[in-house]
Design an enzyme around this catalytic site. Structure first.
Site, PDB file in Angstrom:
ATOM      1  N   HIS A  21       0.826  -1.205   0.000  1.00  0.00           N
ATOM      2  CA  HIS A  21       0.000   0.000   0.000  1.00  0.00           C
ATOM      3  C   HIS A  21       0.862   1.258   0.000  1.00  0.00           C
ATOM      4  O   HIS A  21       0.461   2.286  -0.548  1.00  0.00           O
ATOM      5  CB  HIS A  21      -0.923   0.009   1.225  1.00  0.00           C
ATOM      6  CG  HIS A  21      -2.049  -0.957   1.146  1.00  0.00           C
ATOM      7  ND1 HIS A  21      -3.287  -0.719   1.711  1.00  0.00           N
ATOM      8  CD2 HIS A  21      -2.151  -2.178   0.560  1.00  0.00           C
ATOM      9  CE1 HIS A  21      -4.089  -1.754   1.488  1.00  0.00           C
ATOM     10  NE2 HIS A  21      -3.412  -2.651   0.799  1.00  0.00           N
ATOM     11  N   ASP A 117      -5.226   5.706   3.981  1.00  0.00           N
ATOM     12  CA  ASP A 117      -5.376   4.366   3.433  1.00  0.00           C
ATOM     13  C   ASP A 117      -6.700   3.750   3.866  1.00  0.00           C
ATOM     14  O   ASP A 117      -7.310   4.170   4.859  1.00  0.00           O
ATOM     15  CB  ASP A 117      -4.215   3.494   3.913  1.00  0.00           C
ATOM     16  CG  ASP A 117      -4.269   2.088   3.353  1.00  0.00           C
ATOM     17  OD1 ASP A 117      -3.937   1.911   2.171  1.00  0.00           O
ATOM     18  OD2 ASP A 117      -4.665   1.157   4.085  1.00  0.00           O
ATOM     19  N   TRP A 364      -3.077  -6.616  -6.138  1.00  0.00           N
ATOM     20  CA  TRP A 364      -3.543  -5.559  -7.054  1.00  0.00           C
ATOM     21  C   TRP A 364      -2.386  -4.814  -7.700  1.00  0.00           C
ATOM     22  O   TRP A 364      -2.457  -4.450  -8.878  1.00  0.00           O
ATOM     23  CB  TRP A 364      -4.464  -4.585  -6.320  1.00  0.00           C
ATOM     24  CG  TRP A 364      -5.201  -3.675  -7.253  1.00  0.00           C
ATOM     25  CD1 TRP A 364      -5.102  -2.320  -7.343  1.00  0.00           C
ATOM     26  CD2 TRP A 364      -6.145  -4.071  -8.266  1.00  0.00           C
ATOM     27  NE1 TRP A 364      -5.927  -1.835  -8.333  1.00  0.00           N
ATOM     28  CE2 TRP A 364      -6.579  -2.886  -8.908  1.00  0.00           C
ATOM     29  CE3 TRP A 364      -6.672  -5.291  -8.684  1.00  0.00           C
ATOM     30  CZ2 TRP A 364      -7.512  -2.901  -9.951  1.00  0.00           C
ATOM     31  CZ3 TRP A 364      -7.601  -5.306  -9.720  1.00  0.00           C
ATOM     32  CH2 TRP A 364      -8.004  -4.122 -10.336  1.00  0.00           C
ATOM     33  N   SER A 366       0.466  -6.066  -8.598  1.00  0.00           N
ATOM     34  CA  SER A 366       0.950  -6.931  -9.675  1.00  0.00           C
ATOM     35  C   SER A 366       0.000  -6.918 -10.867  1.00  0.00           C
ATOM     36  O   SER A 366       0.437  -6.951 -12.024  1.00  0.00           O
ATOM     37  CB  SER A 366       1.128  -8.366  -9.154  1.00  0.00           C
ATOM     38  OG  SER A 366       2.185  -8.435  -8.217  1.00  0.00           O
ATOM     39  N   GLU A 369       0.559  -3.638 -12.727  1.00  0.00           N
ATOM     40  CA  GLU A 369       1.830  -3.678 -13.455  1.00  0.00           C
ATOM     41  C   GLU A 369       1.706  -4.523 -14.716  1.00  0.00           C
ATOM     42  O   GLU A 369       2.225  -4.159 -15.780  1.00  0.00           O
ATOM     43  CB  GLU A 369       2.912  -4.233 -12.530  1.00  0.00           C
ATOM     44  CG  GLU A 369       3.284  -3.284 -11.407  1.00  0.00           C
ATOM     45  CD  GLU A 369       3.955  -3.960 -10.218  1.00  0.00           C
ATOM     46  OE1 GLU A 369       4.139  -3.286  -9.190  1.00  0.00           O
ATOM     47  OE2 GLU A 369       4.277  -5.168 -10.322  1.00  0.00           O
ATOM     48  N   GLU A 385      -7.879 -10.640  -0.463  1.00  0.00           N
ATOM     49  CA  GLU A 385      -8.752 -10.409  -1.623  1.00  0.00           C
ATOM     50  C   GLU A 385      -8.219 -11.064  -2.889  1.00  0.00           C
ATOM     51  O   GLU A 385      -8.794 -10.894  -3.971  1.00  0.00           O
ATOM     52  CB  GLU A 385      -8.919  -8.901  -1.838  1.00  0.00           C
ATOM     53  CG  GLU A 385      -7.796  -8.201  -2.569  1.00  0.00           C
ATOM     54  CD  GLU A 385      -6.545  -7.945  -1.746  1.00  0.00           C
ATOM     55  OE1 GLU A 385      -5.565  -7.414  -2.292  1.00  0.00           O
ATOM     56  OE2 GLU A 385      -6.561  -8.273  -0.529  1.00  0.00           O
TER      57      GLU A 385
END
Length: 467
Positions: A21, A117, A364, A366, A369, A385
């Site tokens: 994060h 966050d 997320w 990855s 990207e 998740e």
């Protein structure tokens, strides 16, 4: 639009210890400084501070308008040893709120806004106390934001949940926050998610073309929820360096044919069990495909390893992950495989011309990207998740093949690993996914262009801050 001045000061509050994060928070800070002339302060709640400091030190030293402030550490030794990691993070935040308020009042230039966050939303109360707007930076998927907003009305016994775009999550693919029967854990998570509605806006690290149906549904729910701003994809920028390993990997890739190498990595902390580690290795060998495999010592508690959430050091030294490889594996695969321990420059590997696929834990970062570089995926979700992301990748985006065949011991066996790898790298389904990911790559580039949807969304929220 009107340019901000250095008197406009945005404060960002990433979560404690969750490096996945912190990265998009740093990238958001860079954009606010380079594109809008803001001063940005990152307030850090310490937890395993050395990796946090390492990431912060990677910010270009000429970027003088990004500052970092470390709050005093807080103790959580009185909390139960088996406390869920999803509760541990906001617990650290809550105990740091007095220090946060003091830090906000001590800034040389008063804060224009506070951006927190998704695990730090209790800090919204502090922003309201000091009279500044508070925004959430939701650094994971818009689909997960929808699920979080709906969490209070979901039942842990629900067998499935439907999301926009004809995505249906089976019970086993739901995050623990939805299906867990522990009333205390559920109370914590429901309270966390209900606080999202207190924000003045929610920034999302995704983009319209990636999750169009989810963003349409979020917009449909206005004004019952805060304004939503899709700002992504924000991924790590700049060169990643760590000793000579990065150079070694990239030089090895330079000698491989175009689009021939499968990159295998389970994120910054992802680990497998001992048995699964061995089966994965044997499956890669059996596939006959080229690969770069980032290995970490096996660990049975995947979620604790991923979040680095253990409260006390048990004194055990990490073992060399190469010791867990199947006997003779390195010798048998030396002509077509490269095994590296612990770390690889993922951005540079995914952007390399020899990389043709990515076996990922479905974090997320990855996924974003991969979207930017158009790399097709094998989805191997681990925890949190990740399983939900895997469903989105396969059923929604249609950009991945998912590892599914799991035996009675919960192990993906070598034969299935080999089959999935060969299908992605040289099969017909893999060719379809390659084409789909190229479309996603072009969409990601367009959305970040000057007239792209994410650039316009950032400009919109900045306009609110400076007017």
């Amino acid at each position: 639009m009107e340019e901000a001045t250095h008197s406009h000061h945005i404060v960002l509050l990433p979560p404690p210890g969750f490096l996945g994060h912190l990265i998009p928070f740093i990238e958001l800070a860079k954009k606010l400084v380079s594109q809008y002339n803001f001063t940005v302060t990152l307030i850090i709640i310490p937890h395993d501070s050395e990796p946090q400091k390492s990431l912060l030190q990677g910010i270009n030293p000429t970027t003088t308008n990004i500052n970092s402030v470390f709050l005093p550490p807080v103790s959580i030794d009185d909390l139960p040893d088996d406390l869920n990691p999803d509760v541990l993070l906001p617990s650290r935040v809550i105990r740091s709120l007095p220090s946060l308020r003091h830090a906000l009042s001590s800034l040389g230039t008063p804060a224009t806004a506070l951006v927190v966050d998704l695990f730090a939303v209790h800090a919204i109360d502090v922003a309201k106390q000091v009279g500044i707007p508070a925004y959430i930076f939701y650094v994971i998927a818009a689909n997960e934001l929808l699920l979080a907003i709906d969490l209070p009305k979901l039942n842990h016994d629900d067998h499935s949940v439907k999301l926009p775009g004809s995505i249906e999550l089976n019970h086993e693919d739901l995050p623990d926050s939805v299906k867990d029967k522990n009333s205390e854990f559920r109370r914590w998570i429901v309270d966390l998610c209900s606080r999202y509605l207190l924000a003045d806006g929610i920034l999302v690290n995704s983009f319209l073309d990636l999750e169009s149906e989810a963003f349409q549904e979020l917009e449909r729910r206005r004004p019952g929820i805060p304004p939503i701003y899709p700002l992504g994809p924000l991924i790590r920028t700049g060169l990643e360096t760590e000793s000579d390993r990065g150079t070694e990997i990239l030089e090895w890739l330079n000698n491989q044919p175009p689009k021939s190498v499968l990159f295998v990595s389970f994120g910054s902390g992802g680990t497998l069990s001992v048995d699964q580690f061995s089966e994965l290795g044997l499956g890669l060998e059996l596939s006959g495909q080229r690969f770069v495999w980032v290995v970490r010592a096996p660990q049975e508690n995947v979620s604790a390893a991923y979040l680095n959430a253990q409260k006390k050091d048990n004194g055990n030294k990490s073992k060399d992950p190469l010791e867990y490889l199947p006997p003779g594996f390195l010798e048998r695969t030396k002509d077509r495989g490269l095994v590296v321990a612990g770390w690889a420059p993922q951005i540079q590997v995914l952007g390399h011309g020899s990389t043709g696929g990515f076996l990922t834990h479905c974090g997320w970062n990855s996924i974003l990207e991969s979207a930017i570089f158009g790399v097709p995926l094998i989805a191997w979700p681990l925890c949190f998740e990740h399983k939900m992301n895997a469903v989105f990748l396969t059923d929604g985006l249609k950009a991945a093949i998912r590892v599914k065949e799991i035996n009675e011991n919960g192990i993906v066996e070598r034969g299935h690993v080999s089959e999935v790898v060969k299908q992605l790298m040289e099969g017909e389904e893999g060719k379809i996914i390659v084409k789909r990911m190229m479309d996603v790559k072009f969409a990601a580039a367009n959305t970040l262009s000057q007239e792209g949807s994410s650039s316009k969304a950032l400009a919109q929220v900045v306009r609110k801050w400076i007017n």
